[in-house]
Design an enzyme around this catalytic site. Sequence first.
Site, PDB file in Angstrom:
ATOM      1  N   LEU A 152       0.886  -1.208   0.206  1.00  0.00           N
ATOM      2  CA  LEU A 152       0.054  -0.036  -0.102  1.00  0.00           C
ATOM      3  C   LEU A 152       0.931   1.272  -0.159  1.00  0.00           C
ATOM      4  O   LEU A 152       0.878   2.099   0.889  1.00  0.00           O
ATOM      5  CB  LEU A 152      -1.118  -0.007   1.342  1.00  0.00           C
ATOM      6  CG  LEU A 152      -2.073   1.095   1.113  1.00  0.00           C
ATOM      7  CD1 LEU A 152      -2.996   0.943   0.011  1.00  0.00           C
ATOM      8  CD2 LEU A 152      -2.926   0.890   2.429  1.00  0.00           C
ATOM      9  N   GLY A 153       1.663   1.372  -1.024  1.00  0.00           N
ATOM     10  CA  GLY A 153       2.818   2.555  -1.141  1.00  0.00           C
ATOM     11  C   GLY A 153       2.067   3.499  -2.108  1.00  0.00           C
ATOM     12  O   GLY A 153       0.773   3.669  -2.017  1.00  0.00           O
ATOM     13  N   ARG A 232       5.135  -7.131 -10.326  1.00  0.00           N
ATOM     14  CA  ARG A 232       6.387  -7.824 -11.079  1.00  0.00           C
ATOM     15  C   ARG A 232       5.975  -9.235 -11.077  1.00  0.00           C
ATOM     16  O   ARG A 232       5.385  -9.781 -10.200  1.00  0.00           O
ATOM     17  CB  ARG A 232       7.682  -7.703 -10.305  1.00  0.00           C
ATOM     18  CG  ARG A 232       8.418  -6.277 -10.481  1.00  0.00           C
ATOM     19  CD  ARG A 232       8.979  -5.930 -11.691  1.00  0.00           C
ATOM     20  NE  ARG A 232       9.682  -4.910 -12.066  1.00  0.00           N
ATOM     21  CZ  ARG A 232       9.103  -3.562 -12.144  1.00  0.00           C
ATOM     22  NH1 ARG A 232       7.413  -3.549 -12.461  1.00  0.00           N
ATOM     23  NH2 ARG A 232       9.688  -2.639 -12.196  1.00  0.00           N
ATOM     24  N   GLU A 261       9.246 -12.104 -18.910  1.00  0.00           N
ATOM     25  CA  GLU A 261       8.603 -11.291 -20.073  1.00  0.00           C
ATOM     26  C   GLU A 261       9.597 -11.053 -21.137  1.00  0.00           C
ATOM     27  O   GLU A 261      11.016 -11.252 -21.067  1.00  0.00           O
ATOM     28  CB  GLU A 261       8.299 -10.074 -19.471  1.00  0.00           C
ATOM     29  CG  GLU A 261       7.355  -9.482 -18.580  1.00  0.00           C
ATOM     30  CD  GLU A 261       7.591  -8.441 -17.827  1.00  0.00           C
ATOM     31  OE1 GLU A 261       7.976  -7.516 -18.146  1.00  0.00           O
ATOM     32  OE2 GLU A 261       6.385  -8.267 -16.878  1.00  0.00           O
ATOM     33  N   HIS A 279       3.075  -5.336 -20.154  1.00  0.00           N
ATOM     34  CA  HIS A 279       3.784  -4.449 -19.012  1.00  0.00           C
ATOM     35  C   HIS A 279       3.792  -2.771 -19.662  1.00  0.00           C
ATOM     36  O   HIS A 279       4.849  -2.467 -19.984  1.00  0.00           O
ATOM     37  CB  HIS A 279       5.377  -4.761 -19.045  1.00  0.00           C
ATOM     38  CG  HIS A 279       6.075  -4.396 -17.760  1.00  0.00           C
ATOM     39  ND1 HIS A 279       6.752  -4.981 -17.072  1.00  0.00           N
ATOM     40  CD2 HIS A 279       5.644  -3.243 -17.018  1.00  0.00           C
ATOM     41  CE1 HIS A 279       7.367  -4.159 -16.116  1.00  0.00           C
ATOM     42  NE2 HIS A 279       6.674  -3.279 -15.898  1.00  0.00           N
TER      43      HIS A 279
END
Length: 312
Positions: A152-153, A232, A261, A279
């Site tokens: 929760l940044g 990520r 990826e 992405h």
Amino acid sequence: MVNSQVLQVGPLSERFNANLAGRYAVAPLWQQPDPLRFLKEQGGQFELLVSSARFGCSAEQLQCLPNLRAICSFGVGYDPYPLELLRDRGIVISTTPDVLNDCVADLAMGLIIDSARQLAAADRFVREGQWLTGNYPLTRKVSGKKLGIVGLGRIGQAIVRRAEGFAMPVRYYKRRQDPGSPYGFEVDLLALARWADFLVLACPGGAATHHLIDRAVLEALGPEGTLINVARGSVVDQAALVAALLNGSLGGAGLDVFGGEPTVPAELFALPNVVLLPHVGSGTHETRLQMEELVLANLQAFIDKGELLTPL
Ligand code: NAP
């Protein structure tokens, strides 16, 4: 005094590359026929390095840069940098926080809506002429559903602010409780997954969060639950995720990031309840420009004052 020659690890936009080369003496590492050999021979001249959350800078490269003082990185992910080594050597690093919060959060909401309401799959249905033969199946409602968030940044908070507009109750999991947060803190990730309809990942990648979302968490989220990943690929045990989506023990997924990826597990291509994005969280003209400007501003601030504007 800082030597303002800049080592650039990988290419960013043409505009950025040109701006950087217009202001400083830039050595584009990716254009060297043998980059490591170049570093071994000439690495000693660089005090400044520009890279990105994609290209990073390896410990091996750092060994060839004995005089490096600062890294200015494009993006907020720092997983491709050996942070302990940087700390030990006193090399400072900046990222591009905050300017991308809105776009990544917008995209997370898009993934929530699309994975539930199947916008992309319904669009394919229309394009393929299938509407002529019948109606699209019913999907799942979004508004009012429970949103569990991991991390929760800056981005996580932008996501939950948006979720409030959808009347979604929010609970969060991270390493420390935020005393002032209006949202419920969950110490147990499994409990959060059991509670949530949507489990949204907005934490950093790297060793500390590697496969944090494993088979047990996916099973706890369950056949009515959906995983949203804008963090990520490494945070999720991707083999377990594919298995859970294929056997129906997980209800759906909205994924902007993957392990390995740009290769994406082909087993997911046929699933209408899974949304796959390449992405593109911060990938708008407006935000990418702000990120580029922040990299350049950090670089200039370090040259002028020996201090970064947005250090990690
Ligand atoms: P941030 O402000 O540093 O927030 C990170 C949050 O994750 C914090 O709440 C932190 O809280 C939590 N966290 C850190 N380590 C954790 C752990 N081991 N387990 C659980 N929670 C943990 O970072 P941000 O700017 O919001 O960015 C978050 C991440 O989004 C980035 O690191 C990047 O990987 C990803 N991202 C993706 C895209 C995209 O294109 N999809 C774009 C930008 C960023 P505590 O420290 O209290 O644990």
